[in-house]
Write a protein that holds these residues in place. Sequence first.
Motif, PDB file in Angstrom:
ATOM      1  N   ALA A 259      42.023  66.380  55.641  1.00 11.27           N
ATOM      2  CA  ALA A 259      41.530  65.610  54.505  1.00 11.27           C
ATOM      3  C   ALA A 259      41.545  66.416  53.210  1.00 11.27           C
ATOM      4  O   ALA A 259      41.354  65.851  52.132  1.00 11.27           O
ATOM      5  N   GLY A 260      41.757  67.737  53.335  1.00 10.89           N
ATOM      6  CA  GLY A 260      41.759  68.604  52.156  1.00 10.89           C
ATOM      7  C   GLY A 260      40.401  69.232  51.967  1.00 10.89           C
ATOM      8  O   GLY A 260      39.599  68.757  51.158  1.00 10.89           O
ATOM      9  N   ALA A 261      40.122  70.286  52.724  1.00 12.73           N
ATOM     10  CA  ALA A 261      38.792  70.898  52.717  1.00 12.73           C
ATOM     11  C   ALA A 261      38.329  71.246  51.318  1.00 12.73           C
ATOM     12  O   ALA A 261      37.170  71.012  50.946  1.00 12.73           O
ATOM     13  N   HIS A 262      39.220  71.782  50.507  1.00  9.91           N
ATOM     14  CA  HIS A 262      38.801  72.251  49.178  1.00  9.91           C
ATOM     15  C   HIS A 262      38.739  71.123  48.162  1.00  9.91           C
ATOM     16  O   HIS A 262      38.265  71.322  47.039  1.00  9.91           O
ATOM     17  N   GLU A 263      39.199  69.959  48.559  1.00 10.79           N
ATOM     18  CA  GLU A 263      38.962  68.768  47.756  1.00 10.79           C
ATOM     19  C   GLU A 263      37.624  68.127  48.130  1.00 10.79           C
ATOM     20  O   GLU A 263      37.011  67.429  47.315  1.00 10.79           O
ATOM     21  N   MET A 264      37.176  68.365  49.378  1.00 12.76           N
ATOM     22  CA  MET A 264      35.900  67.818  49.825  1.00 12.76           C
ATOM     23  C   MET A 264      34.722  68.497  49.131  1.00 12.76           C
ATOM     24  O   MET A 264      33.729  67.854  48.804  1.00 12.76           O
ATOM     25  N   HIS A 265      34.841  69.808  48.911  1.00 19.39           N
ATOM     26  CA  HIS A 265      33.699  70.545  48.363  1.00 19.39           C
ATOM     27  C   HIS A 265      33.223  69.983  47.025  1.00 19.39           C
ATOM     28  O   HIS A 265      32.023  69.699  46.868  1.00 19.39           O
ATOM     29  N   PRO A 266      34.092  69.779  46.032  1.00 22.74           N
ATOM     30  CA  PRO A 266      33.594  69.209  44.765  1.00 22.74           C
ATOM     31  C   PRO A 266      33.070  67.789  44.917  1.00 22.74           C
ATOM     32  O   PRO A 266      32.165  67.380  44.179  1.00 22.74           O
ATOM     33  N   LEU A 267      33.631  67.031  45.867  1.00 23.93           N
ATOM     34  CA  LEU A 267      33.113  65.680  46.099  1.00 23.93           C
ATOM     35  C   LEU A 267      31.689  65.726  46.634  1.00 23.93           C
ATOM     36  O   LEU A 267      30.837  64.910  46.252  1.00 23.93           O
ATOM     37  N   LEU A 268      31.421  66.677  47.519  1.00 26.55           N
ATOM     38  CA  LEU A 268      30.063  66.822  48.054  1.00 26.55           C
ATOM     39  C   LEU A 268      29.090  67.252  46.952  1.00 26.55           C
ATOM     40  O   LEU A 268      27.973  66.730  46.859  1.00 26.55           O
ATOM     41  N   LEU A 269      29.515  68.188  46.125  1.00 26.77           N
ATOM     42  CA  LEU A 269      28.638  68.624  45.036  1.00 26.77           C
ATOM     43  C   LEU A 269      28.386  67.489  44.056  1.00 26.77           C
ATOM     44  O   LEU A 269      27.275  67.350  43.530  1.00 26.77           O
ATOM     45  N   ALA A 270      29.401  66.646  43.842  1.00 27.56           N
ATOM     46  CA  ALA A 270      29.211  65.486  42.962  1.00 27.56           C
ATOM     47  C   ALA A 270      28.225  64.498  43.570  1.00 27.56           C
ATOM     48  O   ALA A 270      27.424  63.885  42.845  1.00 27.56           O
ATOM     49  N   ALA A 271      28.258  64.342  44.890  1.00 26.87           N
ATOM     50  CA  ALA A 271      27.297  63.456  45.553  1.00 26.87           C
ATOM     51  C   ALA A 271      25.876  63.977  45.379  1.00 26.87           C
ATOM     52  O   ALA A 271      24.931  63.205  45.157  1.00 26.87           O
ATOM     53  N   GLY A 272      25.717  65.299  45.478  1.00 30.25           N
ATOM     54  CA  GLY A 272      24.390  65.883  45.264  1.00 30.25           C
ATOM     55  C   GLY A 272      23.901  65.674  43.843  1.00 30.25           C
ATOM     56  O   GLY A 272      22.738  65.306  43.620  1.00 30.25           O
ATOM     57  N   ARG A 273      24.784  65.898  42.880  1.00 29.87           N
ATOM     58  CA  ARG A 273      24.379  65.724  41.483  1.00 29.87           C
ATOM     59  C   ARG A 273      24.039  64.270  41.186  1.00 29.87           C
ATOM     60  O   ARG A 273      23.042  63.979  40.502  1.00 29.87           O
ATOM     61  N   ALA A 274      24.850  63.334  41.711  1.00 30.65           N
ATOM     62  CA  ALA A 274      24.575  61.918  41.490  1.00 30.65           C
ATOM     63  C   ALA A 274      23.203  61.538  42.048  1.00 30.65           C
ATOM     64  O   ALA A 274      22.463  60.756  41.439  1.00 30.65           O
ATOM     65  N   THR A 275      22.858  62.115  43.191  1.00 31.24           N
ATOM     66  CA  THR A 275      21.551  61.829  43.793  1.00 31.24           C
ATOM     67  C   THR A 275      20.428  62.359  42.916  1.00 31.24           C
ATOM     68  O   THR A 275      19.432  61.670  42.653  1.00 31.24           O
ATOM     69  N   ARG A 276      20.572  63.593  42.450  1.00 28.46           N
ATOM     70  CA  ARG A 276      19.513  64.174  41.621  1.00 28.46           C
ATOM     71  C   ARG A 276      19.368  63.442  40.297  1.00 28.46           C
ATOM     72  O   ARG A 276      18.254  63.227  39.813  1.00 28.46           O
ATOM     73  N   VAL A 277      20.491  63.043  39.713  1.00 29.00           N
ATOM     74  CA  VAL A 277      20.424  62.279  38.462  1.00 29.00           C
ATOM     75  C   VAL A 277      19.716  60.952  38.689  1.00 29.00           C
ATOM     76  O   VAL A 277      18.864  60.531  37.891  1.00 29.00           O
ATOM     77  N   ALA A 278      20.059  60.285  39.779  1.00 30.13           N
ATOM     78  CA  ALA A 278      19.463  58.974  40.068  1.00 30.13           C
ATOM     79  C   ALA A 278      17.964  59.069  40.281  1.00 30.13           C
ATOM     80  O   ALA A 278      17.217  58.129  39.933  1.00 30.13           O
ATOM     81  N   LEU A 279      17.495  60.187  40.847  1.00 26.62           N
ATOM     82  CA  LEU A 279      16.078  60.314  41.189  1.00 26.62           C
ATOM     83  C   LEU A 279      15.274  61.083  40.138  1.00 26.62           C
ATOM     84  O   LEU A 279      14.055  61.217  40.274  1.00 26.62           O
ATOM     85  N   ALA A 280      15.932  61.553  39.091  1.00 26.89           N
ATOM     86  CA  ALA A 280      15.265  62.413  38.110  1.00 26.89           C
ATOM     87  C   ALA A 280      14.102  61.729  37.414  1.00 26.89           C
ATOM     88  O   ALA A 280      13.112  62.381  37.074  1.00 26.89           O
ATOM     89  N   GLU A 281      14.212  60.442  37.197  1.00 29.62           N
ATOM     90  CA  GLU A 281      13.144  59.715  36.496  1.00 29.62           C
ATOM     91  C   GLU A 281      12.365  58.819  37.447  1.00 29.62           C
ATOM     92  O   GLU A 281      11.684  57.887  36.997  1.00 29.62           O
ATOM     93  N   MET A 282      12.423  59.100  38.740  1.00 29.31           N
ATOM     94  CA  MET A 282      11.747  58.265  39.733  1.00 29.31           C
ATOM     95  C   MET A 282      10.234  58.444  39.632  1.00 29.31           C
ATOM     96  O   MET A 282       9.716  59.544  39.828  1.00 29.31           O
ATOM     97  N   PRO A 283       9.487  57.394  39.320  1.00 29.11           N
ATOM     98  CA  PRO A 283       8.027  57.533  39.238  1.00 29.11           C
ATOM     99  C   PRO A 283       7.439  57.998  40.565  1.00 29.11           C
ATOM    100  O   PRO A 283       7.820  57.520  41.635  1.00 29.11           O
ATOM    101  N   GLY A 284       6.522  58.944  40.480  1.00 28.11           N
ATOM    102  CA  GLY A 284       5.841  59.420  41.683  1.00 28.11           C
ATOM    103  C   GLY A 284       6.565  60.529  42.412  1.00 28.11           C
ATOM    104  O   GLY A 284       6.057  61.040  43.410  1.00 28.11           O
ATOM    105  N   TRP A 285       7.746  60.939  41.933  1.00 27.72           N
ATOM    106  CA  TRP A 285       8.523  61.980  42.603  1.00 27.72           C
ATOM    107  C   TRP A 285       9.117  62.929  41.568  1.00 27.72           C
ATOM    108  O   TRP A 285       9.414  62.541  40.449  1.00 27.72           O
ATOM    109  N   ARG A 286       9.323  64.173  41.984  1.00 29.34           N
ATOM    110  CA  ARG A 286       9.951  65.184  41.138  1.00 29.34           C
ATOM    111  C   ARG A 286      11.111  65.821  41.883  1.00 29.34           C
ATOM    112  O   ARG A 286      10.975  66.206  43.051  1.00 29.34           O
ATOM    113  N   VAL A 287      12.257  65.921  41.229  1.00 30.01           N
ATOM    114  CA  VAL A 287      13.408  66.607  41.813  1.00 30.01           C
ATOM    115  C   VAL A 287      13.160  68.110  41.727  1.00 30.01           C
ATOM    116  O   VAL A 287      12.821  68.642  40.666  1.00 30.01           O
TER     117      VAL A 287
END
Length: 362
Positions: A259-287
Amino acid sequence: MPDVVHLDSAAAGRSSTETRRAVADHLDREAELGAYVAEAEAAATLAAGRANLAGMLGMETDGVAFVESASAALSTLLAAWPLRPGDVVAVVPSEWGPNLAAFADVGLRIIELAVDPNGVLDLDSLPSTLTTVRPAFVHLTHVASHRALVQPVGAALEVCRAAGVPLWVDGAQALGHVDTRVGADVVYATSRKWLAGPRGVGILAVAEPWWPSLRFRAPATDPRWFPLDLPPVRLLESFEANVAGRVGLACAVQQHLDAGAHEMHPLLLAAGRATRVALAEMPGWRVVDALDAPSAITAIVPTNGADVVGTRARLLNEHRIVTTASQTFRAPREMTEAYLRISPHVDLRPEHLVTLKEALAD
């Protein structure tokens, strides 16, 4: 379970159809031929798996052994390495709790290395520490389990090599997640996380300069059980093993590379960043970590007294969202409260994060 939102790859990734079929096919061969004949038949597949893993770790193929898990790898290594009670192991404060327990069980003395405010190893102070303390080895968990923390193992290896101190790396959360072609003195990992291989299979790799130092117990050194020309690290493998799981791991690794191991790594990091961005303003929780932290793992903590263990259970039982409640035993020298861990793979979709936010707000 097509309606399940799986955000828990740091616990166990979901194996592909091909990987599950490889495991099942080997079990069928065991039923037809007997386990030992089926294992011999799978020798080429297992050899290819070791070679692929060696490439991913920057190791020699003969330095890779299959074991049952990352924790089994560490226990095996602690028994085989020439250590004495009272020897020093140097770790960072975020070290995985069960590793600390394993070190204490064999009588090692634990010291902490200096880190920056984010918990990353302080490379500037490392040379003087290694000179002053002279540990038996430095141990780094490449990617933390409890939050988005990645250690600079490549740079640390250069410092350790210059000081003549071996570097051991816990790659359980790193293999398949970030670039692991470091060539450390020791690396161990598991199949079931970011590679999405079967559970009950692990990897232990030792660099060639350390092979003569390893100590083996019978029957590993008995030629009636093992060929005399077997590479030394292979003597650390279990004679009685879940070979079907090893075949499944070899399949998962090959798929990861295809699948392209070194293409997977940035995709995984992007998934992590997207999650943190989505939850950054979540009431009652802190990233917990920075939005651009280089990991697919996100940790959040309640700011309103919510129970993390209960929240994880409700997410699963009421909303069919899979996460992990990370309790303080995971990093007892650093954690002071429980985290809710979210760890998506590359198949994360925006609607998954919408569903998670709605469930947390419920």
